[in-house]
Design an enzyme around this catalytic site. Structure first.
Site, PDB file in Angstrom:
ATOM      1  N   LEU A   5       0.862  -1.067  -0.197  1.00  0.00           N
ATOM      2  CA  LEU A   5      -0.067   0.053   0.110  1.00  0.00           C
ATOM      3  C   LEU A   5       0.945   1.042   0.021  1.00  0.00           C
ATOM      4  CD1 LEU A   5      -2.846  -0.649   2.479  1.00  0.00           C
ATOM      5  CD2 LEU A   5      -3.067  -0.550   0.006  1.00  0.00           C
ATOM      6  N   ASP A   6       0.700   2.174  -0.766  1.00  0.00           N
ATOM      7  CA  ASP A   6       1.645   3.313  -0.887  1.00  0.00           C
ATOM      8  C   ASP A   6       1.508   4.071   0.522  1.00  0.00           C
ATOM      9  OD1 ASP A   6       2.150   2.986  -3.463  1.00  0.00           O
ATOM     10  OD2 ASP A   6       0.878   4.239  -4.479  1.00  0.00           O
ATOM     11  N   ARG A   7       2.357   4.792   0.691  1.00  0.00           N
ATOM     12  CA  ARG A   7       2.446   5.430   2.095  1.00  0.00           C
ATOM     13  C   ARG A   7       1.196   6.294   2.256  1.00  0.00           C
ATOM     14  NH1 ARG A   7       4.397  10.141   3.928  1.00  0.00           N
ATOM     15  NH2 ARG A   7       5.055  10.745   1.886  1.00  0.00           N
TER      16      ARG A   7
END
Length: 377
Positions: A163-165
């Site tokens: 999951l992207d930040r």
């Protein structure tokens, strides 16, 4: 209280030192990490061989100036094979190079990592936006894995998907390497389905939209572009497919269900952009063609969210709290006396992109929808 470390014994940490609850400071809805002393280790690459130790750091690690590296070598903060060297020392290939640093981690939003399911083999959580999943770059303790270890004594954990930040939502973590391998095989075999929800600009089409555009991620720029499918060998992007279905709209914004068939970097974000309906608060991909009203709404939202997320700790809060005074000042540190490293003020907010569901051959994990997924008509 801030204390000068010049005459005090320094305790160096390595990746073997686990994060602890008292490592965090909470201020105005932001989670900081108390600066700590850390040994960064690398091994000299072939192209580094023959460079002086100062030239190597000045050329390869541009976050600090040459004068700092000169002083760090002279003071023993930079060592080769565990030994102090002169500023004229020439590095040999494969040598161990240590940089002993007063480490300041970037801040993140002070939102809880909510545990959704805790089983013998699998843990699922609702990942807050702005918090990286695992140690990477400047982040080590201010990560989902680090926070779960510090606040819930959960370790080891093996994230089974990315999951992207800035993305929030469902995160699945295996509790053993063998369980992680089972998930990995299912994902590689195409047996796992994913669902996200996004808030986008404009009135998204009512009928399902299927985007088949290759995604090319530029690591230097930190962003992706899309390219049409092609048999041309010169095309750099990787094949990618996302299916989109409108959930609701008020004409100005739409809530869209996103089903990525593949898993490329920023795939949902750039595929939505290609439809003319980018994520409505995406600072990286909102194009110049988006009307100024959308940008104004984005700015207003950031101000409102910052106020809403001002999580001043209460006396009975389980968090260990502190103030920006509760850390040691290092005389050589280029970030002191600030808590955050230079360039980070903790003001960023999460994307309107949230993972809600993962399903496999015999399992399903879900996460509640975020508040922004409800549109007022």
């Amino acid at each position: 209280m801030k204390r000068n470390r010049e005459d005090m014994e320094i305790v160096w940490q390595t990746p073997a030192n686990p994060p602890e609850r008292h490592d965090y400071i909470f201020r105005n809805g932001i989670r900081y990490v108390k600066p700590y002393y850390f040994e960064f280790i690398s091994h000299a690459k072939v192209r580094w061989a023959g460079k002086t130790i100062v030239d190597l750091f000045a050329d390869e690690f541009k976050g600090r100036n040459r004068d700092y590296y000169d002083s760090a070598v002279k003071s023993g903060r930079i060592q080769v094979d565990g030994k102090t060297v002169s500023v004229y020392y020439r590095v040999k290939s494969s040598q161990k190079i240590s940089h002993f640093l007063h480490r300041h981690e970037p801040p993140v939003m002070a939102l809880d990592v909510k545990i959704l399911h805790k089983g013998e083999d699998v843990l699922t959580v609702c990942k807050p936006a702005s918090v990286p999943v695992h140690p990477c770059g400047q982040y080590r303790k201010n990560t989902v894995v680090g926070i779960l270890q510090a606040e819930h004594d959960l370790a080891p954990l093996f994230p089974i998907h990315r999951l992207d930040r800035l993305v929030s939502g469902l995160l699945i973590l295996a509790r053993s390497a063998s369980q992680a391998e089972i998930f990995r095989q299912q994902i590689e075999a195409g047996m796992v389905k994913k669902q996200y929800v996004a808030k986008v600009v404009g009135e998204f089409p009512e009928e399902e939209q299927v985007v088949n555009l290759r995604v090319n991620f530029n690591a230097r720029e930190g962003r992706s572009t899309v390219e049409p499918e092609s048999t041309d060998e010169k095309v750099n992007g990787k094949s990618a497919c996302t299916k989109f279905t409108r959930i609701s709209t008020n004409g100005k914004y739409s809530i869209v269900s996103c089903h990525p068939v593949t898993g490329r970097t920023h795939q949902i974000r750039v595929h939505l952009l290609s439809t003319g309906h980018p994520i409505a608060n995406d600072p990286l991909y909102l194009s110049d063609q988006i009307d100024s009203n959308s940008r104004s709404a984005f700015t207003a939202h950031k101000i409102a969210v910052k106020s809403t997320h001002s999580l001043e700790p209460k006396s009975n809060d389980n968090h260990i709290t502190g103030s920006e005074e509760d850390f040691d000042i290092d005389p050589m540190c280029t970030n002191c006396p600030n808590l955050a490293p230079i360039g980070y003020d903790g003001s960023e907010e999460g994307l309107w992109l949230h993972c809600v569901r993962y399903s496999g051959p015999d399992w399903v994990y879900e996460c509640p929808y975020p508040e922004w997924a409800s549109l007022s008509l």
